[in-house]
Design a protein around this motif. Structure first.
Motif: not given
Lengths: 81, 172
Positions: A38, A42, A54-57, B90-91, B129-130, B132-133
């Motif tokens: 993604e 972008m 981005l950061t994943l949590a 979470h994003h 992006i966040a 959409e997730q």
């Protein structure tokens, strides 16, 4: 007495990828890969010089996975293949 | 307002609203959970009053079948309540060091005047992006919550049918 800290101190878990256990890394691999794709899409769409990282949590594990951590998890897959 | 600003504002707003919706979904699990507790209590009451020694009678069979169907529906509801939060990731938008890195890269490549629009585009991309997730995750969670609620209501209906038939077993 260090083990006692687990009960007495609420420490922030390391955001490093090493803190993600192996079984969770395989579970997170698809999420990491999809997020990286993604981001690349972008970057192409908006002609960005730098990828939005981005950061994943993951609340189940209580870890934050940044862009480097994601690359490491995705790299596991390449290594396995 | 420039297109960059429009994109940035739009995606920031929908990202934040989707994040709020996440918490709303999480908060609303309490309703099916309370209904499941009540359903267990109903099952206990029905089981205590049911005379299992007369299982050959049609009324007893009907009550037993209603109770079994109720238990299955209740287990389905429990499964869906668990799935509401299951493996949710979470994003979040990039941290400050990444933004500073992006700012420096834009300045080097395109000059000072491109920094603000470039950063806005990058933030808009992150929010998009966040969003959409979150949207996908929230949709799945909302589906599980709705199914849990429907299944627990179904289980209560089955137990109610069992209770309705109970006096006929007593009379027989």
């Amino acid at each position: 007495m260090k083990w006692l800290e687990r009960f007495l101190v609420r420490r922030p878990r390391s955001a490093e990828c090493g803190s993600v256990p192996a079984w969770a890394r395989s579970r997170l691999r698809n999420a990491c890969r999809s997020l990286s794709e993604e981001e690349a899409n972008m970057q192409r769409l908006l002609h960005l010089p730098v990828r939005p990282s981005l950061t994943l949590a993951d609340e189940e594990l209580g870890v934050l996975i940044d862009a480097e951590g994601r690359r490491s998890i995705e790299g596991d897959d390449a290594g396995n293949q | 307002m420039s297109p960059n600003e429009l994109r940035f504002e739009h995606f920031r707003e929908i990202y934040l609203s989707e994040r709020t919706r996440r918490e709303a979904i999480r908060g609303s699990i309490g309703t099916p959970v309370a209904a499941i507790s009540f359903s267990v209590f109903s099952l206990g009451n029905l089981a205590a009053r049911f005379d299992a020694t007369r299982l050959e009678e049609p009324v007893s069979l009907f009550i037993a079948a209603a109770a079994c169907a109720g238990v299955l529906a209740m287990l389905g509801a429990v499964y869906h309540v668990v799935m509401v939060e299951w493996l949710f990731i979470h994003h979040e938008p990039p941290p400050l060091p990444r933004l500073v890195e992006a700012e420096n890269a834009i300045r080097t490549e395109r000059g000072e005047e491109a920094v603000v629009p470039g950063l806005m585009d990058m933030m808009a991309a992150s929010y998009a992006i966040a969003f959409e997730q979150y949207l996908w995750g929230n949709t799945m969670s909302a589906r599980s919550r709705t199914r849990a609620l429907r299944l627990v209501l179904l289980s209560l209906v089955f137990f109610a049918l069992g209770f309705l038939a109970l006096p006929f077993q007593k009379m027989g």
